[in-house]
Structure formats: structure tokens, C-alpha cells
Design a protein around this motif. Structure first.
Motif, PDB file in Angstrom:
ATOM      1  N   GLY A 184      11.043  -2.495   4.427  1.00  0.00           N
ATOM      2  CA  GLY A 184       9.791  -3.079   3.964  1.00  0.00           C
ATOM      3  C   GLY A 184       9.258  -4.174   4.866  1.00  0.00           C
ATOM      4  O   GLY A 184       8.077  -4.499   4.825  1.00  0.00           O
ATOM      5  N   THR A 185      10.121  -4.750   5.716  1.00  0.00           N
ATOM      6  CA  THR A 185       9.715  -5.879   6.548  1.00  0.00           C
ATOM      7  C   THR A 185      10.200  -5.801   7.991  1.00  0.00           C
ATOM      8  O   THR A 185       9.682  -6.510   8.842  1.00  0.00           O
ATOM      9  CB  THR A 185      10.249  -7.202   5.960  1.00  0.00           C
ATOM     10  OG1 THR A 185      11.681  -7.101   5.827  1.00  0.00           O
ATOM     11  CG2 THR A 185       9.640  -7.501   4.596  1.00  0.00           C
ATOM     12  N   HIS A 186      11.207  -4.982   8.254  1.00  0.00           N
ATOM     13  CA  HIS A 186      11.812  -4.920   9.587  1.00  0.00           C
ATOM     14  C   HIS A 186      11.790  -3.496  10.140  1.00  0.00           C
ATOM     15  O   HIS A 186      11.676  -2.539   9.390  1.00  0.00           O
ATOM     16  CB  HIS A 186      13.258  -5.436   9.545  1.00  0.00           C
ATOM     17  CG  HIS A 186      13.338  -6.899   9.309  1.00  0.00           C
ATOM     18  ND1 HIS A 186      13.139  -7.458   8.063  1.00  0.00           N
ATOM     19  CD2 HIS A 186      13.571  -7.921  10.143  1.00  0.00           C
ATOM     20  CE1 HIS A 186      13.249  -8.775   8.160  1.00  0.00           C
ATOM     21  NE2 HIS A 186      13.522  -9.077   9.406  1.00  0.00           N
ATOM     22  N   TRP A 187      11.918  -3.396  11.451  1.00  0.00           N
ATOM     23  CA  TRP A 187      11.936  -2.108  12.146  1.00  0.00           C
ATOM     24  C   TRP A 187      12.887  -2.223  13.325  1.00  0.00           C
ATOM     25  O   TRP A 187      13.205  -3.335  13.785  1.00  0.00           O
ATOM     26  CB  TRP A 187      10.530  -1.726  12.643  1.00  0.00           C
ATOM     27  CG  TRP A 187      10.072  -2.645  13.752  1.00  0.00           C
ATOM     28  CD1 TRP A 187       9.510  -3.879  13.604  1.00  0.00           C
ATOM     29  CD2 TRP A 187      10.200  -2.428  15.151  1.00  0.00           C
ATOM     30  NE1 TRP A 187       9.279  -4.439  14.831  1.00  0.00           N
ATOM     31  CE2 TRP A 187       9.688  -3.563  15.804  1.00  0.00           C
ATOM     32  CE3 TRP A 187      10.689  -1.381  15.914  1.00  0.00           C
ATOM     33  CZ2 TRP A 187       9.653  -3.673  17.184  1.00  0.00           C
ATOM     34  CZ3 TRP A 187      10.655  -1.502  17.291  1.00  0.00           C
ATOM     35  CH2 TRP A 187      10.138  -2.642  17.916  1.00  0.00           C
ATOM     36  N   ASN A 188      13.349  -1.087  13.811  1.00  0.00           N
ATOM     37  CA  ASN A 188      14.053  -1.060  15.092  1.00  0.00           C
ATOM     38  C   ASN A 188      14.019   0.354  15.644  1.00  0.00           C
ATOM     39  O   ASN A 188      13.752   1.317  14.925  1.00  0.00           O
ATOM     40  CB  ASN A 188      15.478  -1.611  14.998  1.00  0.00           C
ATOM     41  CG  ASN A 188      16.424  -0.741  14.232  1.00  0.00           C
ATOM     42  OD1 ASN A 188      16.649   0.406  14.576  1.00  0.00           O
ATOM     43  ND2 ASN A 188      16.993  -1.284  13.172  1.00  0.00           N
ATOM     44  N   ILE A 189      14.245   0.437  16.937  1.00  0.00           N
ATOM     45  CA  ILE A 189      14.327   1.714  17.648  1.00  0.00           C
ATOM     46  C   ILE A 189      15.664   1.749  18.371  1.00  0.00           C
ATOM     47  O   ILE A 189      16.052   0.764  19.017  1.00  0.00           O
ATOM     48  CB  ILE A 189      13.189   1.876  18.682  1.00  0.00           C
ATOM     49  CG1 ILE A 189      11.852   2.011  17.977  1.00  0.00           C
ATOM     50  CG2 ILE A 189      13.448   3.077  19.585  1.00  0.00           C
ATOM     51  CD1 ILE A 189      10.666   2.134  18.918  1.00  0.00           C
ATOM     52  N   THR A 190      16.351   2.881  18.254  1.00  0.00           N
ATOM     53  CA  THR A 190      17.608   3.090  18.957  1.00  0.00           C
ATOM     54  C   THR A 190      17.552   4.454  19.622  1.00  0.00           C
ATOM     55  O   THR A 190      17.163   5.432  18.984  1.00  0.00           O
ATOM     56  CB  THR A 190      18.807   3.052  17.984  1.00  0.00           C
ATOM     57  OG1 THR A 190      18.834   1.774  17.354  1.00  0.00           O
ATOM     58  CG2 THR A 190      20.117   3.298  18.715  1.00  0.00           C
ATOM     59  N   GLN A 191      17.900   4.503  20.885  1.00  0.00           N
ATOM     60  CA  GLN A 191      18.013   5.784  21.576  1.00  0.00           C
ATOM     61  C   GLN A 191      19.408   5.880  22.153  1.00  0.00           C
ATOM     62  O   GLN A 191      19.861   4.994  22.871  1.00  0.00           O
ATOM     63  CB  GLN A 191      16.980   5.945  22.684  1.00  0.00           C
ATOM     64  CG  GLN A 191      17.088   7.317  23.342  1.00  0.00           C
ATOM     65  CD  GLN A 191      15.909   7.645  24.230  1.00  0.00           C
ATOM     66  OE1 GLN A 191      14.853   7.044  24.128  1.00  0.00           O
ATOM     67  NE2 GLN A 191      16.100   8.608  25.106  1.00  0.00           N
TER      68      GLN A 191
ATOM     69  N   SER B 250       4.280  -6.094  10.148  1.00  0.00           N
ATOM     70  CA  SER B 250       3.376  -6.276   9.016  1.00  0.00           C
ATOM     71  C   SER B 250       2.341  -5.163   9.058  1.00  0.00           C
ATOM     72  O   SER B 250       2.081  -4.583  10.116  1.00  0.00           O
ATOM     73  CB  SER B 250       2.705  -7.652   9.070  1.00  0.00           C
ATOM     74  OG  SER B 250       1.903  -7.752  10.230  1.00  0.00           O
ATOM     75  N   ILE B 251       1.783  -4.861   7.894  1.00  0.00           N
ATOM     76  CA  ILE B 251       0.760  -3.829   7.787  1.00  0.00           C
ATOM     77  C   ILE B 251      -0.485  -4.452   7.181  1.00  0.00           C
ATOM     78  O   ILE B 251      -0.414  -5.191   6.195  1.00  0.00           O
ATOM     79  CB  ILE B 251       1.226  -2.655   6.903  1.00  0.00           C
ATOM     80  CG1 ILE B 251       2.403  -1.941   7.539  1.00  0.00           C
ATOM     81  CG2 ILE B 251       0.088  -1.682   6.658  1.00  0.00           C
ATOM     82  CD1 ILE B 251       2.912  -0.770   6.733  1.00  0.00           C
TER      83      ILE B 251
ATOM     84  N   SER C 226       0.827  -1.206   0.000  1.00  0.00           N
ATOM     85  CA  SER C 226       0.000   0.000   0.000  1.00  0.00           C
ATOM     86  C   SER C 226       0.858   1.252   0.000  1.00  0.00           C
ATOM     87  O   SER C 226       2.050   1.212   0.320  1.00  0.00           O
ATOM     88  CB  SER C 226      -0.904  -0.002   1.232  1.00  0.00           C
ATOM     89  OG  SER C 226      -0.131   0.208   2.405  1.00  0.00           O
ATOM     90  N   GLN C 227       0.232   2.371  -0.320  1.00  0.00           N
ATOM     91  CA  GLN C 227       0.939   3.645  -0.259  1.00  0.00           C
ATOM     92  C   GLN C 227       1.409   3.911   1.168  1.00  0.00           C
ATOM     93  O   GLN C 227       2.515   4.393   1.386  1.00  0.00           O
ATOM     94  CB  GLN C 227       0.038   4.795  -0.739  1.00  0.00           C
ATOM     95  CG  GLN C 227       0.743   6.135  -0.772  1.00  0.00           C
ATOM     96  CD  GLN C 227       1.914   6.155  -1.746  1.00  0.00           C
ATOM     97  OE1 GLN C 227       1.789   5.719  -2.882  1.00  0.00           O
ATOM     98  NE2 GLN C 227       3.061   6.646  -1.297  1.00  0.00           N
ATOM     99  N   LEU C 228       0.577   3.573   2.158  1.00  0.00           N
ATOM    100  CA  LEU C 228       0.960   3.766   3.564  1.00  0.00           C
ATOM    101  C   LEU C 228       2.217   2.954   3.880  1.00  0.00           C
ATOM    102  O   LEU C 228       3.140   3.449   4.524  1.00  0.00           O
ATOM    103  CB  LEU C 228      -0.190   3.374   4.493  1.00  0.00           C
ATOM    104  CG  LEU C 228       0.077   3.497   5.986  1.00  0.00           C
ATOM    105  CD1 LEU C 228       0.453   4.925   6.369  1.00  0.00           C
ATOM    106  CD2 LEU C 228      -1.154   3.036   6.776  1.00  0.00           C
TER     107      LEU C 228
ATOM    108  N   LYS D 125      -0.776   6.407  10.798  1.00  0.00           N
ATOM    109  CA  LYS D 125      -0.977   7.266   9.631  1.00  0.00           C
ATOM    110  C   LYS D 125       0.318   8.016   9.376  1.00  0.00           C
ATOM    111  O   LYS D 125       1.102   8.282  10.296  1.00  0.00           O
ATOM    112  CB  LYS D 125      -2.146   8.222   9.822  1.00  0.00           C
ATOM    113  CG  LYS D 125      -1.956   9.261  10.896  1.00  0.00           C
ATOM    114  CD  LYS D 125      -3.186  10.155  11.002  1.00  0.00           C
ATOM    115  CE  LYS D 125      -3.029  11.107  12.176  1.00  0.00           C
ATOM    116  NZ  LYS D 125      -4.174  11.987  12.329  1.00  0.00           N
ATOM    117  N   VAL D 126       0.546   8.310   8.111  1.00  0.00           N
ATOM    118  CA  VAL D 126       1.674   9.133   7.696  1.00  0.00           C
ATOM    119  C   VAL D 126       1.090  10.295   6.917  1.00  0.00           C
ATOM    120  O   VAL D 126       0.402  10.100   5.920  1.00  0.00           O
ATOM    121  CB  VAL D 126       2.681   8.360   6.822  1.00  0.00           C
ATOM    122  CG1 VAL D 126       3.779   9.276   6.318  1.00  0.00           C
ATOM    123  CG2 VAL D 126       3.283   7.186   7.589  1.00  0.00           C
TER     124      VAL D 126
END
Length: 149
Positions: free
Chosen positions: A72-79, A96-97, A38-40, A126-127
Motif C-alpha cells: 500500500g505504501t512501498h515498492w521494489n524491483i528485483t531482477q 504515492s498515487i 482508489s480502486q487503482l 493503468k491496471v
């Protein structure tokens, strides 16, 4: 089977696996060449810096801060500490979306957030332009992020 034929078969298997991974990373296309994502989902890919909550937005820090990365498939957060650069926490995994909802599963973490491993958090997202908003569904992580440029 000759050793040469076995090597060719193995090379073909590796080639197909790499080709499959590349198509997934670029977003699979249907037979007409149209993007299945999707566009999102496409808008979400990138680097985001934490900018507060929907009811209390903040100006992102000039350095350091909390960064969230989406492929497209993975994420992470770093602080990281803005003064020293030392990582305070880091965790991530797969996501997943489905429509405007995401499910993020934590697959790895440093010692400060290791208790989160194997948890899945769901969000309504939402973006809008350079602003990404996630509203936690059954979790407290309702946040606003700004695209890092």
C-alpha cells in the motif's frame, strides 16, 4: 509519575502506533467505513513480472525475470539471473498515487543501481485485468507488467 504509570503510558503509545500502521497497511477507512484508497491503488498491490513495453509486449519468463512488488505504501524491483538465482539488481522505496499518476522514490538499492537512490520517478499508470502499464513522465521507464500468479 510512578514507574508503573510510565510503563502503561509507553505501552499505550506503542499500541496506538501499531494500530496506526495496521490501518495504513490495510487502507484507511473514512467514518462511513469506505476505503479511502482508489480502486487503482488497490489493484496495484501485488507482484508483477516485466513483460516488455506497450509497443513491444513480451511473454514473461517462466523463471527469473524482473519482479516489481507493490504494498500500500512501498515498492521494489528485483531482477535475478534465471540460471543462477543471483540478484542482478534490487532497489525500491516509497510511492504515492494521485489519480492515475504515481511517484516512486528510491530509498535503497544494491551496488548495481545505487546511483538511483534519492531519485523520484513519475508515471501515468493503468491496471487492466492482470496487466499493469506504466508510462514514464520525464523518464525512460515505460513498461508493461503482468500480475504474477
Amino acid at each position: 509519575m510512578s514507574p508503573q504509570l510510565g510503563l502503561r503510558a509507553a505501552a499505550l503509545v506503542v499500541f496506538v502506533a501499531v494500530l496506526t500502521m495496521l490501518r495504513q497497511a490495510q487502507g484507511q477507512k473514512d467514518q462511513g467505513g469506505e476505503e479511502k484508497r482508489s480502486q487503482l491503488a488497490r489493484d496495484l498491490v501485488g507482484t508483477w513480472v516485466w513483460a516488455g513495453t506497450p509497443d513491444k509486449p513480451e511473454e514473461p519468463p517462466k523463471s527469473g525475470g524482473r519482479l516489481k512488488f507493490f504494498t500500500g505504501t512501498h515498492w521494489n524491483i528485483t531482477q535475478a539471473d534465471p540460471q543462477t538465482g543471483v540478484v542482478i539488481f534490487h532497489h525500491g522505496g516509497t510511492y504515492s498515487i494521485d489519480g492515475d499518476e504515481t511517484s516512486e522514490t528510491i530509498k535503497y538499492a544494491n551496488e548495481n543501481t545505487a546511483e538511483l537512490i534519492k531519485q523520484t520517478n513519475k508515471f501515468k499508470i493503468k491496471v487492466e485485468g492482470d496487466t499493469y502499464t506504466q508510462v514514464g513522465q520525464g523518464n525512460p521507464y515505460t513498461e508493461v507488467w503482468k500480475r504474477l500468479k
